[in-house]
Design a protein around this motif. Structure first.
Motif: not given
Length: 323
Positions: A48-56
């Motif tokens: 989830v943390e990685e996905t949040r970072r990747t999306i932004t």
């Protein structure tokens, strides 16, 4: 901060939602079967943390506009609550009434008294109507100016938090002098003898933002926008339709990185991975750190020197040609 069940997701945040749903199902399965699935849950949380970072990291200009309007995003009162102590809200413009779209008062920031003023949007439908969706009337800007003059009288720094889709365009606002109120604020803020720090925490649209946006330091949070008109209204004027708002957002160059590149702001305040709505405390800590750094720099300057530097800063903005 909203819990997972009450959290709202934008279209491009769907991968995060899917992962959070999977975490919830895994936790439920663990509880029912008494099988230890904690390592699996931890891996999903890291994802989830990685996905949040990747999306932004890969957002388009229009997606950043959407993120700045996220319904779970923290507003001025939340930042005041997390950054300051002993906040005393002050009301009214001493002329018409108290405008709920702009709030402000005295507060203690790491032991020093400051005047903090900002746009306030509502956190639910009823409060949004009460706050007029963060669109201030003339009395809101006159209240803000009254508080600024009070801060100047007692030699207290001023912090403004900007988050508005624009000044209220209604007939009654025009009747009470909307344009004059904003112009007066710009004129008076330029000459304030105390340090003035302005931060765009959400939307920074047109004169609605400029009415409390003239300062020694102007910062934008990472996922915010700042321009003369919203993408939707720009699309309506140029293409006679809202359907071109994505193209309008790109052409307006309204993101924090573009504003910094143009020299219209002094810096960009980073947000937690995924945006400020994922971690209110981290977002507030980042804003607070920037404010304290700016105050330390500005306090060492002579008042007249500070005013002249502020005037010079805004006079240099824009491009012109002398014939």
């Amino acid at each position: 901060m909203p819990d997972v069940q009450n959290r709202q997701f934008l279209d491009f945040e769907k991968p995060i939602k899917d992962l959070l749903d999977e975490i919830a199902l895994t936790a439920e399965r663990q509880e029912k079967t008494n099988i230890d699935l904690s390592s699996q849950i931890e891996q999903l949380q890291q994802k989830v943390e990685e996905t949040r970072r990747t999306i932004t990291q890969n957002l388009s200009d229009w997606q950043r506009v959407q993120l700045s309007r996220h319904p779970d995003r923290p507003y001025t009162h939340k930042y005041i609550e997390l950054m300051t102590e002993n906040y005393v809200e002050l009301y009214g413009d001493r002329n018409i009434k108290d405008d709920k779209a702009i709030v402000g008062g005295l507060a203690s920031l790491e032991g020093q008294t400051v005047m903090i003023i900002g746009h306030q949007k509502g956190t639910n439908t009823k409060k949004r109507q009460l706050r007029n969706f963060g669109m201030a009337n003339p009395e809101g800007y006159r209240k803000a100016l009254r508080l600024m003059k009070l801060a100047e009288k007692f030699n207290k720094p001023i912090i403004t938090l900007i988050d508005t889709p624009g000044a209220y365009p209604g007939l009654e606002a025009e009747e009470r002098g909307q344009g004059e109120a904003i112009a007066r604020n710009i004129y008076e803020m330029m000459r304030l003898k105390v340090p003035v720090i302005c931060i765009i925490i959400g939307e920074g649209a047109s004169g609605g933002a400029l009415g409390i946006g003239v300062g020694d330091r102007v910062y934008m949070m990472e996922n915010t926008w700042y321009t003369v008109i919203s993408p939707e209204n720009c699309s309506t004027i140029l293409w006679r339709s809202w359907d071109y708002k994505v193209q309008a957002a790109e052409q307006l160059k309204l993101t924090s990185s573009k504003m910094k590149e143009f020299g219209l702001i002094d810096g960009i305040i980073p947000e937690p991975p995924g945006g400020a709505h994922w971690d209110y405390k981290q977002a507030a800590d980042n804003v607070k750190k920037q404010i304290l750094q700016a105050l330390a720099e500005l306090k060492n300057m002579d008042a007249e020197q500070r005013v002249q530097a502020r005037i010079d800063k805004f006079c240099k903005m824009g491009v012109w040609e002398e014939l």
